[in-house]
Design a protein around this motif. Structure first.
Motif, PDB file in Angstrom:
ATOM      1  N   ARG A 241       0.826  -1.201   0.000  1.00  0.00           N
ATOM      2  CA  ARG A 241       0.000   0.000   0.000  1.00  0.00           C
ATOM      3  C   ARG A 241       0.863   1.254   0.000  1.00  0.00           C
ATOM      4  O   ARG A 241       0.542   2.249  -0.670  1.00  0.00           O
ATOM      5  CB  ARG A 241      -0.921  -0.010   1.222  1.00  0.00           C
ATOM      6  CG  ARG A 241      -1.789   1.252   1.350  1.00  0.00           C
ATOM      7  CD  ARG A 241      -2.839   1.318   0.244  1.00  0.00           C
ATOM      8  NE  ARG A 241      -3.437   2.622   0.126  1.00  0.00           N
ATOM      9  CZ  ARG A 241      -4.754   2.833   0.003  1.00  0.00           C
ATOM     10  NH1 ARG A 241      -5.585   1.826  -0.010  1.00  0.00           N
ATOM     11  NH2 ARG A 241      -5.228   4.052  -0.118  1.00  0.00           N
ATOM     12  N   ASP A 245       0.598   4.132  -2.813  1.00  0.00           N
ATOM     13  CA  ASP A 245       0.335   5.553  -2.536  1.00  0.00           C
ATOM     14  C   ASP A 245       1.455   6.435  -3.065  1.00  0.00           C
ATOM     15  O   ASP A 245       1.227   7.531  -3.576  1.00  0.00           O
ATOM     16  CB  ASP A 245       0.168   5.775  -1.034  1.00  0.00           C
ATOM     17  CG  ASP A 245      -1.185   5.292  -0.515  1.00  0.00           C
ATOM     18  OD1 ASP A 245      -2.098   5.127  -1.336  1.00  0.00           O
ATOM     19  OD2 ASP A 245      -1.307   5.082   0.697  1.00  0.00           O
ATOM     20  N   ARG A 275      -6.713   6.449  -8.196  1.00  0.00           N
ATOM     21  CA  ARG A 275      -6.792   6.333  -6.745  1.00  0.00           C
ATOM     22  C   ARG A 275      -7.939   5.409  -6.347  1.00  0.00           C
ATOM     23  O   ARG A 275      -7.824   4.606  -5.420  1.00  0.00           O
ATOM     24  CB  ARG A 275      -6.988   7.711  -6.107  1.00  0.00           C
ATOM     25  CG  ARG A 275      -7.007   7.662  -4.565  1.00  0.00           C
ATOM     26  CD  ARG A 275      -7.170   9.042  -3.978  1.00  0.00           C
ATOM     27  NE  ARG A 275      -8.387   9.670  -4.444  1.00  0.00           N
ATOM     28  CZ  ARG A 275      -8.475  10.963  -4.760  1.00  0.00           C
ATOM     29  NH1 ARG A 275      -7.420  11.735  -4.677  1.00  0.00           N
ATOM     30  NH2 ARG A 275      -9.611  11.466  -5.180  1.00  0.00           N
ATOM     31  N   SER A 288      -4.719   9.649  -0.044  1.00  0.00           N
ATOM     32  CA  SER A 288      -3.374   9.290   0.378  1.00  0.00           C
ATOM     33  C   SER A 288      -2.562  10.484   0.847  1.00  0.00           C
ATOM     34  O   SER A 288      -1.480  10.333   1.381  1.00  0.00           O
ATOM     35  CB  SER A 288      -2.631   8.614  -0.781  1.00  0.00           C
ATOM     36  OG  SER A 288      -2.569   9.472  -1.896  1.00  0.00           O
ATOM     37  N   GLY A 293      -1.646  10.639   5.485  1.00  0.00           N
ATOM     38  CA  GLY A 293      -1.696   9.452   4.635  1.00  0.00           C
ATOM     39  C   GLY A 293      -2.541   8.331   5.199  1.00  0.00           C
ATOM     40  O   GLY A 293      -2.374   7.181   4.838  1.00  0.00           O
ATOM     41  N   TYR A 295      -5.550   5.730   5.892  1.00  0.00           N
ATOM     42  CA  TYR A 295      -6.676   5.143   5.176  1.00  0.00           C
ATOM     43  C   TYR A 295      -7.347   4.125   6.082  1.00  0.00           C
ATOM     44  O   TYR A 295      -6.764   3.554   6.968  1.00  0.00           O
ATOM     45  CB  TYR A 295      -6.262   4.496   3.844  1.00  0.00           C
ATOM     46  CG  TYR A 295      -5.237   3.407   3.927  1.00  0.00           C
ATOM     47  CD1 TYR A 295      -5.634   2.092   4.098  1.00  0.00           C
ATOM     48  CD2 TYR A 295      -3.877   3.694   3.810  1.00  0.00           C
ATOM     49  CE1 TYR A 295      -4.696   1.078   4.153  1.00  0.00           C
ATOM     50  CE2 TYR A 295      -2.941   2.686   3.876  1.00  0.00           C
ATOM     51  CZ  TYR A 295      -3.357   1.377   4.031  1.00  0.00           C
ATOM     52  OH  TYR A 295      -2.428   0.377   4.078  1.00  0.00           O
ATOM     53  N   TYR A 327      -0.312   3.481   8.659  1.00  0.00           N
ATOM     54  CA  TYR A 327      -0.910   2.756   7.541  1.00  0.00           C
ATOM     55  C   TYR A 327      -1.690   1.557   8.058  1.00  0.00           C
ATOM     56  O   TYR A 327      -1.409   1.014   9.122  1.00  0.00           O
ATOM     57  CB  TYR A 327       0.155   2.278   6.543  1.00  0.00           C
ATOM     58  CG  TYR A 327       0.642   3.373   5.660  1.00  0.00           C
ATOM     59  CD1 TYR A 327       0.023   3.622   4.433  1.00  0.00           C
ATOM     60  CD2 TYR A 327       1.686   4.199   6.046  1.00  0.00           C
ATOM     61  CE1 TYR A 327       0.444   4.643   3.615  1.00  0.00           C
ATOM     62  CE2 TYR A 327       2.114   5.223   5.240  1.00  0.00           C
ATOM     63  CZ  TYR A 327       1.493   5.440   4.017  1.00  0.00           C
ATOM     64  OH  TYR A 327       1.916   6.443   3.208  1.00  0.00           O
TER      65      TYR A 327
END
Length: 424
Positions: A241, A245, A275, A288, A293, A295, A327
């Motif tokens: 990931r 990003d 995206r 992102s 950043g 998610y 993350y």
């Protein structure tokens, strides 16, 4: 229809929807005109981006459009379609890469291709596509040998890759191929100054395509015992990931350095829809570049426990700055959707088999020719666009129609609301 950029037409304005369909139909008709009816099966969403990039640099011209006749896939309506060098380059690239995919399926003896007569016929088709793509490429000043070389190197790299091998080593051939195709659009458009930034955008797009394919296929590959880049190199989904990003950010910045006559459709496809493709692959919703950043996981399970940290810029990406931030660790036991992991079906805290637990049995993928037949049926019946759920023609994974349950209010009318720090 395959590819990672699958825009929902309800999110496009009427004008952009018409433009997008013009390039999609233009690619399909360019394949038919130059290479015959069978070649139309390699029409794909990602290939048309080459056509879009070419026209974005030159602007729409009268010579770049023609009115196509009625088509069953357009409800027997006529429509303006893209024509010219951009559509032909997209067709050549799609043919050469599809030829490589056929050879790969033959080598793996997938499905019907395990039978010698079928494999021999598939090899003949692949050879004809190779020659046709190379012929069109030469006419456009593009050497398709760079694509063939990248595909050939991919096999050797995958054979040598193991735990600890950098994932970017595995994605490099795909990056090289897409960089060459993107850069040549600048040559066709007469904008040589755009070659470098578009090559960078293409390189990162290729990386992203390879990553998302690996992420989406990992469960099925594990079930079938097939090779997967993430599993083979020991790369976690968290790290995948982060790389995705970073590639997204780099593509946006690279496109800023290019000079376009009209970049609206390019921006929608490579900033917003790309995206969405990442979010779809990882099962997340994110911006992102917002709030460090972060998610989040969607669905009834909520976010998995634990947090990881970003690890700085990705080597070889001069545009992306990386940056740290929490993350979502979608790898290992933290993945509630994975088989056998903590909290997942069949794992600690998951449902026991008698209550529906245990790893789902993935259907066996179809071979190339059977997949082509399934694709034709899905395409002609509009299931790829409108179905609630359909079975992927080759992978047989469950997929949703690209226009099902789309958020019609999430268009590109006000970019400040979705990526403020990019200023896109």
């Amino acid at each position: 229809m395959f590819g990672i950029v699958r825009p929902c037409t309800h999110r496009l304005t009427d004008g952009l929807k018409t433009e997008w369909m013009a390039h999609l139909c233009g690619l399909c008709l360019a394949l038919r005109a130059d290479h015959g009816q069978l070649a139309r099966v390699v029409t794909n969403y990602d290939g048309l981006i080459v056509s879009v990039l070419t026209e974005a640099q030159t602007g729409v011209t009268a010579a770049g459009r023609r009115t196509a006749g009625p088509c069953a896939l357009r409800a027997m309506r006529t429509a303006p379609v893209a024509q010219g060098e951009g559509a032909r380059l997209a067709a050549a690239v799609s043919l050469v890469l599809a030829s490589a995919k056929v050879r790969d399926h033959v080598a793996d003896r997938d499905g019907l291709l395990a039978r010698k007569p079928v494999a021999a016929a598939a090899r003949r088709v692949a050879r004809s596509w190779d020659k046709a793509g190379a012929r069109t490429g030469r006419a456009l000043g593009f050497d398709t040998a760079v694509l063939v070389d990248a595909v050939d190197r991919q096999t050797g790299i995958e054979t040598l890759a193991g735990l600890g091998t950098p994932l970017l080593t595995v994605t490099e051939p795909t990056e090289t191929a897409t960089a060459a195709a993107f850069a040549h659009t600048a040559v066709l458009a007469g904008r040589p100054e755009n070659a470098a930034p578009l090559a960078e955008a293409g390189r990162l797009f290729g990386r992203l395509a390879h990553l998302l394919d690996a992420v989406e296929d990992q469960p099925a590959d594990a079930e079938a015992g097939a090779w997967n880049p993430l599993t083979a190199t020991g790369t976690s989904r968290e790290e995948a990931r982060r790389l995705a990003d970073d590639a997204l950010h780099g593509i946006r910045l690279a496109l800023r350095d290019a000079d376009f006559a009209d970049d609206k459709l390019v921006h929608v496809l490579l900033a917003h829809e790309l995206r969405s493709s990442v979010d779809r692959a990882f099962g997340t919703t994110s911006c992102s570049h917002g709030a460090g950043g972060r998610y989040e996981a969607q669905g009834q399970y909520g976010p998995p426990p634990g947090q990881g940290q970003g690890q700085g810029p990705v080597p070889g990406n001069p545009y992306a700055g990386g940056g740290s931030g929490p993350y979502n660790p979608y790898g290992g036991g933290g993945n509630p959707f994975g088989g056998g992991g903590a909290g997942g079906p069949g794992g600690p805290g998951g449902l026991p088999p008698q209550f529906g637990g245990g790893a789902p049995q993935a259907p066996k993928p179809r071979g190339f020719l059977a997949g082509c037949a399934a694709f034709t049926w899905l395409f002609c019946t509009c299931q790829i666009c409108c179905a609630k759920e359909y079975e992927g023609p080759w992978s047989r994974k469950k997929r949703e129609g690209c226009c099902r349950d789309c958020n019609c209010d999430s268009g590109c009318g006000n970019c400040d609301c979705c990526c403020p720090c990019d200023g896109c």
